[in-house]
Design an enzyme around this catalytic site. Structure first.
Site, PDB file in Angstrom:
ATOM      1  N   CYS A  18      12.158  -7.461   1.561  1.00  0.00           N
ATOM      2  CA  CYS A  18      13.033  -6.793   1.302  1.00  0.00           C
ATOM      3  C   CYS A  18      13.734  -6.894   2.985  1.00  0.00           C
ATOM      4  O   CYS A  18      13.085  -7.796   3.844  1.00  0.00           O
ATOM      5  CB  CYS A  18      12.484  -5.942   1.610  1.00  0.00           C
ATOM      6  SG  CYS A  18      11.483  -4.855   2.793  1.00  0.00           S
TER       7      CYS A  18
ATOM      8  N   GLU B 255       4.036  -8.072   2.898  1.00  0.00           N
ATOM      9  CA  GLU B 255       4.260  -8.358   3.515  1.00  0.00           C
ATOM     10  C   GLU B 255       4.080  -8.464   5.462  1.00  0.00           C
ATOM     11  O   GLU B 255       3.396  -9.014   5.781  1.00  0.00           O
ATOM     12  CB  GLU B 255       5.943  -9.218   4.040  1.00  0.00           C
ATOM     13  CG  GLU B 255       6.796  -9.659   2.514  1.00  0.00           C
ATOM     14  CD  GLU B 255       7.067  -8.594   1.670  1.00  0.00           C
ATOM     15  OE1 GLU B 255       5.927  -7.988   1.835  1.00  0.00           O
ATOM     16  OE2 GLU B 255       8.376  -8.929   1.459  1.00  0.00           O
TER      17      GLU B 255
ATOM     18  N   ILE C 251       1.206  -1.237   0.129  1.00  0.00           N
ATOM     19  CA  ILE C 251       0.269  -0.264  -0.223  1.00  0.00           C
ATOM     20  C   ILE C 251       0.816   1.378  -0.205  1.00  0.00           C
ATOM     21  O   ILE C 251       1.540   0.953   1.364  1.00  0.00           O
ATOM     22  CB  ILE C 251      -1.056   0.074   1.482  1.00  0.00           C
ATOM     23  CG1 ILE C 251      -1.387  -1.233   1.603  1.00  0.00           C
ATOM     24  CG2 ILE C 251      -1.998   1.570   1.446  1.00  0.00           C
ATOM     25  CD1 ILE C 251      -2.801  -1.168   2.322  1.00  0.00           C
TER      26      ILE C 251
ATOM     27  N   CYS D  98       5.153  -2.725   3.028  1.00  0.00           N
ATOM     28  CA  CYS D  98       5.364  -3.762   1.424  1.00  0.00           C
ATOM     29  C   CYS D  98       3.896  -4.671   2.417  1.00  0.00           C
ATOM     30  O   CYS D  98       4.048  -4.017   3.620  1.00  0.00           O
ATOM     31  CB  CYS D  98       6.396  -4.719   2.176  1.00  0.00           C
ATOM     32  SG  CYS D  98       8.120  -3.948   2.128  1.00  0.00           S
TER      33      CYS D  98
ATOM     34  N   ASN E 291       2.069   5.484  -1.100  1.00  0.00           N
ATOM     35  CA  ASN E 291       1.457   6.745  -0.383  1.00  0.00           C
ATOM     36  C   ASN E 291       1.961   7.458  -1.773  1.00  0.00           C
ATOM     37  O   ASN E 291       3.864   7.647  -1.673  1.00  0.00           O
ATOM     38  CB  ASN E 291       1.869   6.951   1.215  1.00  0.00           C
ATOM     39  CG  ASN E 291       0.557   8.049   1.710  1.00  0.00           C
ATOM     40  OD1 ASN E 291       1.334   8.903   1.667  1.00  0.00           O
ATOM     41  ND2 ASN E 291       0.304   8.000   2.287  1.00  0.00           N
ATOM     42  N   ALA E 292       1.402   8.902  -1.545  1.00  0.00           N
ATOM     43  CA  ALA E 292       2.328  10.198  -2.124  1.00  0.00           C
ATOM     44  C   ALA E 292       3.489  10.689  -1.527  1.00  0.00           C
ATOM     45  O   ALA E 292       4.021  10.897  -1.979  1.00  0.00           O
ATOM     46  CB  ALA E 292       0.727  10.910  -2.118  1.00  0.00           C
TER      47      ALA E 292
ATOM     48  N   TYR F  30       5.935   9.047   0.161  1.00  0.00           N
ATOM     49  CA  TYR F  30       6.309   7.745  -0.771  1.00  0.00           C
ATOM     50  C   TYR F  30       6.935   7.264   0.261  1.00  0.00           C
ATOM     51  O   TYR F  30       6.226   5.519   0.906  1.00  0.00           O
ATOM     52  CB  TYR F  30       8.052   7.595  -1.552  1.00  0.00           C
ATOM     53  CG  TYR F  30       6.935   8.612  -3.119  1.00  0.00           C
ATOM     54  CD1 TYR F  30       5.862   8.785  -3.732  1.00  0.00           C
ATOM     55  CD2 TYR F  30       8.422   8.919  -3.659  1.00  0.00           C
ATOM     56  CE1 TYR F  30       5.536   8.908  -4.652  1.00  0.00           C
ATOM     57  CE2 TYR F  30       8.404   9.516  -5.102  1.00  0.00           C
ATOM     58  CZ  TYR F  30       6.537   9.265  -5.469  1.00  0.00           C
ATOM     59  OH  TYR F  30       6.847  10.078  -6.984  1.00  0.00           O
TER      60      TYR F  30
HETATM   61  N1  THU Z   1       7.706  -4.032  -1.273  1.00  0.00           N
HETATM   62  C1  THU Z   1       6.963  -5.362  -1.237  1.00  0.00           C
HETATM   63  O1  THU Z   1       5.775  -4.891  -0.779  1.00  0.00           O
HETATM   64  N2  THU Z   1       7.863  -5.726  -0.225  1.00  0.00           N
HETATM   65  C2  THU Z   1       9.071  -5.754  -0.100  1.00  0.00           C
HETATM   66  O2  THU Z   1       9.807  -7.310   0.093  1.00  0.00           O
HETATM   67  C3  THU Z   1      10.071  -5.626  -1.601  1.00  0.00           C
HETATM   68  C4  THU Z   1       8.812  -4.115  -1.949  1.00  0.00           C
HETATM   69  C5  THU Z   1       7.022  -3.126  -2.584  1.00  0.00           C
HETATM   70  C6  THU Z   1       7.094  -1.687  -1.964  1.00  0.00           C
HETATM   71  C7  THU Z   1       6.734  -0.347  -3.208  1.00  0.00           C
HETATM   72  O3  THU Z   1       5.329  -0.479  -2.857  1.00  0.00           O
HETATM   73  C8  THU Z   1       6.849  -1.310  -3.236  1.00  0.00           C
HETATM   74  O4  THU Z   1       7.021  -2.914  -3.729  1.00  0.00           O
HETATM   75  C9  THU Z   1       7.941  -1.440  -4.949  1.00  0.00           C
HETATM   76  O5  THU Z   1       9.265  -1.095  -4.245  1.00  0.00           O
END
Ligand code: THU
Length: 129
Positions: A84, A55, A43, A53, A45-46, A48
């Site tokens: 990440c 997860e 999710i 994430c 957001n403007a 950033y």
């Molecule tokens: N993102 C995730 O949802 N999980 C991760 O483990 C890595 C990155 C999302 C964050 C952001 O919305 C987009 O992927 C690009 O980085």
């Protein structure tokens, strides 16, 4: 639950991701120790930096329902969905032995939270020696 099945649920969750800024949709599904399923997606957001994430959304939904993290599957559009570093730390907090399923070049990889984050900082690190 079969890891492939959990990954299919993560792929479904991914389609609903709110990622208008990066365009990178991620889906995650937590299977709790009691067998319950919690879905999540990223999710954005403007502003950033406030983005969250997939997860963390799925894990926090499970934890806030007083469930224990058993396994988590993570899917992304690109077929590469390694979690990440921040998400690895969040997984470690709730279960170092949690099974983690992610995609690498479209193929399912099965590992654990502690394998993904060896020598982690954790609750034990806070104790005086
Ligand atoms: N993102 C995730 O949802 N999980 C991760 O483990 C890595 C990155 C999302 C964050 C952001 O919305 C987009 O992927 C690009 O980085």
């Amino acid at each position: 639950m079969d890891p492939e099945k959990l990954m299919d649920l993560a792929r479904k969750a991914m389609n609903d991701a709110y990622a208008p800024y990066s365009g990178f949709k991620v889906g995650a599904v937590v299977l709790t120790k009691s067998g319950k399923v919690f879905t999540g997606f990223n999710i954005e957001n403007a502003s950033y930096g406030l983005s969250i994430c997939a997860e963390m959304v799925a894990i926090f939904k499970a934890i806030s329902e007083k469930e224990d993290l058993g396994a988590i599957a993570i899917a992304s559009k690109s077929g590469n969905s390694q979690p990440c570093g921040t998400c690895r730390q969040v997984m470690i907090e709730f279960n170092p032995n949690a099974e983690v399923y992610y995609l690498k070049n479209g193929k399912l990889v099965m590992t654990t939270a502690s394998q993904l984050l060896p020598e982690s900082f954790n609750a034990a690190s806070l104790n005086n020696s």
